[in-house]
Design an enzyme around this catalytic site. Structure first.
Site, PDB file in Angstrom:
ATOM      1  N   LEU A 169       6.372  10.885 101.506  1.00  0.00           N
ATOM      2  CA  LEU A 169       5.277  11.803 101.854  1.00  0.00           C
ATOM      3  C   LEU A 169       3.946  11.056 101.815  1.00  0.00           C
ATOM      4  CD1 LEU A 169       4.802  14.821 102.549  1.00  0.00           C
ATOM      5  CD2 LEU A 169       4.203  15.162 100.148  1.00  0.00           C
TER       6      LEU A 169
ATOM      7  N   THR B 201      18.758  -3.931 106.202  1.00  0.00           N
ATOM      8  CA  THR B 201      19.948  -4.759 106.440  1.00  0.00           C
ATOM      9  C   THR B 201      19.673  -5.831 107.481  1.00  0.00           C
ATOM     10  OG1 THR B 201      21.429  -2.984 105.809  1.00  0.00           O
ATOM     11  CG2 THR B 201      22.376  -4.670 107.222  1.00  0.00           C
TER      12      THR B 201
ATOM     13  N   GLY C 206      19.545   7.746 108.992  1.00  0.00           N
ATOM     14  CA  GLY C 206      19.637   6.690 107.984  1.00  0.00           C
ATOM     15  C   GLY C 206      18.279   6.273 107.458  1.00  0.00           C
ATOM     16  N   ASP C 207      18.292   5.496 106.365  1.00  0.00           N
ATOM     17  CA  ASP C 207      17.080   4.940 105.749  1.00  0.00           C
ATOM     18  C   ASP C 207      16.106   6.013 105.277  1.00  0.00           C
ATOM     19  OD1 ASP C 207      18.139   2.428 106.376  1.00  0.00           O
ATOM     20  OD2 ASP C 207      17.210   2.472 108.358  1.00  0.00           O
ATOM     21  N   GLU C 208      16.639   7.129 104.826  1.00  0.00           N
ATOM     22  CA  GLU C 208      15.787   8.231 104.363  1.00  0.00           C
ATOM     23  C   GLU C 208      15.264   7.977 102.947  1.00  0.00           C
ATOM     24  OE1 GLU C 208      18.935   8.600 105.402  1.00  0.00           O
ATOM     25  OE2 GLU C 208      18.974   9.965 107.133  1.00  0.00           O
ATOM     26  N   GLY C 209      15.889   7.021 102.242  1.00  0.00           N
ATOM     27  CA  GLY C 209      15.518   6.782 100.848  1.00  0.00           C
ATOM     28  C   GLY C 209      16.651   7.194  99.902  1.00  0.00           C
ATOM     29  N   LYS C 210      17.883   7.134 100.399  1.00  0.00           N
ATOM     30  CA  LYS C 210      19.040   7.533  99.581  1.00  0.00           C
ATOM     31  C   LYS C 210      19.150   6.655  98.331  1.00  0.00           C
ATOM     32  CE  LYS C 210      21.620   6.789 103.198  1.00  0.00           C
ATOM     33  NZ  LYS C 210      20.579   6.609 104.217  1.00  0.00           N
ATOM     34  N   GLY C 211      18.935   5.337  98.521  1.00  0.00           N
ATOM     35  CA  GLY C 211      19.059   4.402  97.398  1.00  0.00           C
ATOM     36  C   GLY C 211      18.133   4.775  96.261  1.00  0.00           C
TER      37      GLY C 211
ATOM     38  N   ARG D 268      15.276  -5.238 111.433  1.00  0.00           N
ATOM     39  CA  ARG D 268      14.734  -4.764 112.711  1.00  0.00           C
ATOM     40  C   ARG D 268      13.641  -3.719 112.485  1.00  0.00           C
ATOM     41  NH1 ARG D 268      20.053  -2.784 115.679  1.00  0.00           N
ATOM     42  NH2 ARG D 268      20.571  -2.285 113.533  1.00  0.00           N
TER      43      ARG D 268
ATOM     44  N   GLN E  84      24.225   5.771 105.659  1.00  0.00           N
ATOM     45  CA  GLN E  84      23.783   6.173 107.006  1.00  0.00           C
ATOM     46  C   GLN E  84      23.172   7.580 106.952  1.00  0.00           C
ATOM     47  OE1 GLN E  84      27.289   4.516 106.985  1.00  0.00           O
ATOM     48  NE2 GLN E  84      25.888   2.806 106.894  1.00  0.00           N
TER      49      GLN E  84
ATOM     50  N   GLY F 216      21.806  -0.363 103.824  1.00  0.00           N
ATOM     51  CA  GLY F 216      20.865  -1.124 103.008  1.00  0.00           C
ATOM     52  C   GLY F 216      20.101  -0.105 102.191  1.00  0.00           C
ATOM     53  N   HIS F 217      20.404  -0.031 100.897  1.00  0.00           N
ATOM     54  CA  HIS F 217      19.802   0.991 100.036  1.00  0.00           C
ATOM     55  C   HIS F 217      18.865   0.315  99.045  1.00  0.00           C
ATOM     56  CE1 HIS F 217      23.364   3.964 100.848  1.00  0.00           C
ATOM     57  NE2 HIS F 217      22.719   3.591 101.938  1.00  0.00           N
TER      58      HIS F 217
HETATM   59  P1  GDP Z   1      18.274   4.250 102.380  1.00  0.00           P
HETATM   60  O1  GDP Z   1      19.067   3.431 103.328  1.00  0.00           O
HETATM   61  O2  GDP Z   1      18.344   5.710 102.683  1.00  0.00           O
HETATM   62  O3  GDP Z   1      18.603   3.967 100.941  1.00  0.00           O
HETATM   63  O4  GDP Z   1      16.763   3.835 102.605  1.00  0.00           O
HETATM   64  P2  GDP Z   1      16.197   2.329 102.735  1.00  0.00           P
HETATM   65  O5  GDP Z   1      16.185   1.705 101.393  1.00  0.00           O
HETATM   66  O6  GDP Z   1      16.871   1.611 103.835  1.00  0.00           O
HETATM   67  O7  GDP Z   1      14.736   2.615 103.271  1.00  0.00           O
HETATM   68  C1  GDP Z   1      13.804   3.357 102.559  1.00  0.00           C
HETATM   69  C2  GDP Z   1      12.577   2.472 102.297  1.00  0.00           C
HETATM   70  O8  GDP Z   1      11.507   3.271 101.856  1.00  0.00           O
HETATM   71  C3  GDP Z   1      12.799   1.460 101.186  1.00  0.00           C
HETATM   72  O9  GDP Z   1      12.014   0.328 101.451  1.00  0.00           O
HETATM   73  C4  GDP Z   1      12.277   2.178  99.939  1.00  0.00           C
HETATM   74  O10 GDP Z   1      11.858   1.294  98.918  1.00  0.00           O
HETATM   75  C5  GDP Z   1      11.120   2.934 100.517  1.00  0.00           C
HETATM   76  N1  GDP Z   1      10.807   4.223  99.880  1.00  0.00           N
HETATM   77  C6  GDP Z   1      11.667   5.161  99.373  1.00  0.00           C
HETATM   78  N2  GDP Z   1      10.983   6.264  98.984  1.00  0.00           N
HETATM   79  C7  GDP Z   1       9.690   6.022  99.263  1.00  0.00           C
HETATM   80  C8  GDP Z   1       8.493   6.805  99.144  1.00  0.00           C
HETATM   81  O11 GDP Z   1       8.505   7.947  98.708  1.00  0.00           O
HETATM   82  N3  GDP Z   1       7.334   6.228  99.571  1.00  0.00           N
HETATM   83  C9  GDP Z   1       7.281   4.969 100.075  1.00  0.00           C
HETATM   84  N4  GDP Z   1       6.099   4.501 100.475  1.00  0.00           N
HETATM   85  N5  GDP Z   1       8.389   4.197 100.206  1.00  0.00           N
HETATM   86  C10 GDP Z   1       9.564   4.733  99.825  1.00  0.00           C
HETATM   87  P1  IMO Z   2      21.651   3.252 105.517  1.00  0.00           P
HETATM   88  O1  IMO Z   2      22.802   3.597 104.608  1.00  0.00           O
HETATM   89  C1  IMO Z   2      20.103   3.073 109.602  1.00  0.00           C
HETATM   90  C2  IMO Z   2      22.996   2.254 112.786  1.00  0.00           C
HETATM   91  C3  IMO Z   2      22.841   0.926 113.513  1.00  0.00           C
HETATM   92  C4  IMO Z   2      23.345   1.328 114.897  1.00  0.00           C
HETATM   93  C5  IMO Z   2      24.486   2.282 114.562  1.00  0.00           C
HETATM   94  C6  IMO Z   2      25.877   1.635 114.590  1.00  0.00           C
HETATM   95  O2  IMO Z   2      20.839   2.111 105.019  1.00  0.00           O
HETATM   96  O3  IMO Z   2      20.857   4.469 105.848  1.00  0.00           O
HETATM   97  P2  IMO Z   2      27.125  -0.004 112.892  1.00  0.00           P
HETATM   98  O4  IMO Z   2      26.764  -1.383 112.430  1.00  0.00           O
HETATM   99  O5  IMO Z   2      27.254   0.980 111.777  1.00  0.00           O
HETATM  100  O6  IMO Z   2      28.311   0.019 113.808  1.00  0.00           O
HETATM  101  O7  IMO Z   2      25.856   0.448 113.798  1.00  0.00           O
HETATM  102  O8  IMO Z   2      24.227   2.790 113.265  1.00  0.00           O
HETATM  103  N1  IMO Z   2      23.108   2.146 111.316  1.00  0.00           N
HETATM  104  C7  IMO Z   2      22.122   2.446 110.459  1.00  0.00           C
HETATM  105  N2  IMO Z   2      20.842   2.815 110.695  1.00  0.00           N
HETATM  106  N3  IMO Z   2      20.557   2.995 108.333  1.00  0.00           N
HETATM  107  C8  IMO Z   2      21.834   2.658 108.086  1.00  0.00           C
HETATM  108  O9  IMO Z   2      22.382   2.691 106.842  1.00  0.00           O
HETATM  109  C9  IMO Z   2      22.681   2.322 109.170  1.00  0.00           C
HETATM  110  N4  IMO Z   2      23.968   1.933 109.287  1.00  0.00           N
HETATM  111  C10 IMO Z   2      24.218   1.844 110.598  1.00  0.00           C
HETATM  112  O10 IMO Z   2      21.494   0.520 113.545  1.00  0.00           O
HETATM  113  O11 IMO Z   2      22.358   2.067 115.577  1.00  0.00           O
HETATM  114 MG    MG Z   3      18.856   1.767 104.575  1.00  0.00          MG
END
Ligand code: GDP
Ligand code: IMO
Ligand code: MG
Length: 430
Positions: free
Chosen positions: A332, A300, A12-17, A303, A224, A40-41
């Protein structure tokens, strides 16, 4: 390609949003097909940050957005999100945001149970987001869930809430030492949500079919990541839905022939929020440096995210499980300034090399990362917009990832903003 799915390859949180927002420009509709407000995107447009938990990230681009039947939705959070978007001048009325009548609702008891269970587990907790996701999917599977269609039928809603609450309150009080909930209050609260959300509720499968038939393009937005998938992830340290691309069909109500490409989002290193195994995790200054430069805090729950080196065992697993046709490498820029970079290319399990991702958590916990070391770069690359303008060592890092994953890199992201992107190949044009 007409329709593409975007999925996370790691935890998760790879930057999908960011990528969904960027590519939504080339799409007509954007669909979320699983998960809920555990997601949280983040999108950054003209310096302004938007974080969406439920509404698809295509909304800022003005596209028609769909909440799929595979999602679990907290209606209060959805209404807050819609109000917030409207206050920012982003159109999010019933003609822009459509909700599947079959999507399930997260009810107050789901949140209480999620919190209560985590509290009881103590040290052994999963580290959920506390949003009631697991308990809501649990009721869906045991056929006691409440769906959006029930919101439109007040008598059904009332009967379902009263029936289920008996059992939920017993469990909350006697097993979780929690507070029982008041059924009448829940019905009154959800009746208000029904009034507000009813105009958005529709048969999205029919609407998506019409979009496909008229030759328009759909973007499926995963939440995720592959290793949080209920089947394929680090079970039980996973979320409660199927996060892989195959579920885009089930979770939206569309056949597999309509998904023509799958873009895997890869953070240039690895992060994880919550508990569970993480073989390439860093516990040193480099980990701290990546955490602070990458601002690795959950979008979200706020943490601190655990950080580690890029793990190609995960990526190869994700490539196979999702049928990835391309990669987008994000963040990167965060790796700049490190003398050398490690890539985990395999695991050492008690002297034996493993290239697959073990199902046993015991084995995974015993695996030591096997690293390949590459030289880093010092330059700030956040202003770079062409692949050939990247420092040679950054290009070599990317080429090595491409070789090891056997998947072409289509996009490189070098900053949070929509514009901070190098597009090598538009996934929609392939
Ligand atoms: P998602 O859940 O996959 O949509 O990712 P999140 O939004 O939770 O987390 C990605 C975080 O990295 C966010 O704060 C973005 O604004 C930030 N982000 C995305 N792409 C880049 C990038 O290429 N460089 C930097 N420095 N931040 C980035
Ligand atoms: P995005 O879409 C990162 C993790 C939680 C926990 C596990 C189970 O922003 O990438 P849950 O509340 O789903 O039952 O929690 O999954 N988790 C995430 N971690 N990014 C997310 O979403 C997540 N959604 C759930 O931290 O370890
Ligand atoms: Mg996220």
């Amino acid at each position: 390609m007409s329709n593409i799915a975007i999925v996370g390859t790691q935890w998760g949180d790879e930057g999908k949003g960011k990528l969904v927002d960027l590519l939504a420009e080339h799409a007509d509709a954007v669909v979320r097909f699983q998960g809920g407000n555990n997601a949280g995107h983040t999108m950054v447009v003209d310096g302004e940050q938007f974080i969406s938990h439920l509404v698809p990230s295509g909304i800022i681009q003005g596209k028609i957005c769909f909440i799929g039947n595979g999602m679990v939705v907290d209606p209060q959070v959805l209404i807050e999100e819609l109000d917030y978007l409207e206050s920012k001048g982003v159109k999010a009325g019933p003609d822009r945001l459509k909700i599947s009548e079959k999507a399930h609702l997260i009810m107050p008891y789901h949140k209480s149970i999620d919190h209560g269970r985590e509290r009881m587990k103590g040290e052994k907790k999963i580290g959920t987001t506390g949003r009631g996701i697991g308990p809501a999917y649990e009721d869906k599977a045991t056929r006691r869930g409440i769906r959006f269609i029930d919101l439109l039928e007040p008598e059904v809603l009332k009967e379902k809430v009263i029936t289920i609450l008996d059992e939920k309150n017993f469990y909350l009080k006697n097993y979780l030492n929690g507070e029982p909930l008041d059924g009448e209050a829940i019905i009154a609260e959800f009746t208000k949500y029904a009034e507000r959300l009813a105009p958005h509720v529709t048969n999205i499968s029919v609407e998506l079919d019409q979009i496909v038939k008229s030759g328009q393009r759909i973007l499926f937005e995963g939440a995720q990541g592959t290793h949080l998938d209920i089947d394929h992830g680090t079970y039980p340290f996973v979320t409660s839905s199927s996060t892989v691309s195959g579920n885009a069909c089930c979770g939206a109500g569309i056949g597999p022939k309509h998904i023509n490409g799958v873009l895997g989002i890869v953070k240039a290193y690895t992060t994880r929020v919550g508990a569970g195994p993480f073989p390439a995790e860093l516990f040193d200054d480099i980990g701290d440096q990546i955490q602070s430069k990458g601002a690795e805090f959950g979008a979200t729950t706020g943490r601190r995210r655990r950080c580690g080196w890029l793990d190609v065992v995960l990526l190869r697993n994700a490539a196979r499980l999702n049928g990835l046709t391309g990669l987008a490498i994000t963040k990167l820029d965060v790796l700049g300034g490190l003398k050398t970079l490690n890539i985990c290319t395999g695991y050492d399990h008690q002297g034996t090399r493993r290239d697959d991702f073990p199902a046993s958590l015991k084995v995974l916990g015993e695996c030591k990362p096997i690293y390949e070391t590459l030289p880093g770069w010092d330059e700030d690359i956040s202003g770079v917009r062409k692949f050939e303008d990247l420092p040679e060592n950054a290009r070599n890092y990317l080429k090595r990832v491409e070789e090891l994953t056997e998947t072409p890199i289509q996009i490189v992201s070098v900053g949070a903003g929509r514009e901070a992107t190098i597009v090598l190949e538009n996934p929609f044009n392939k």
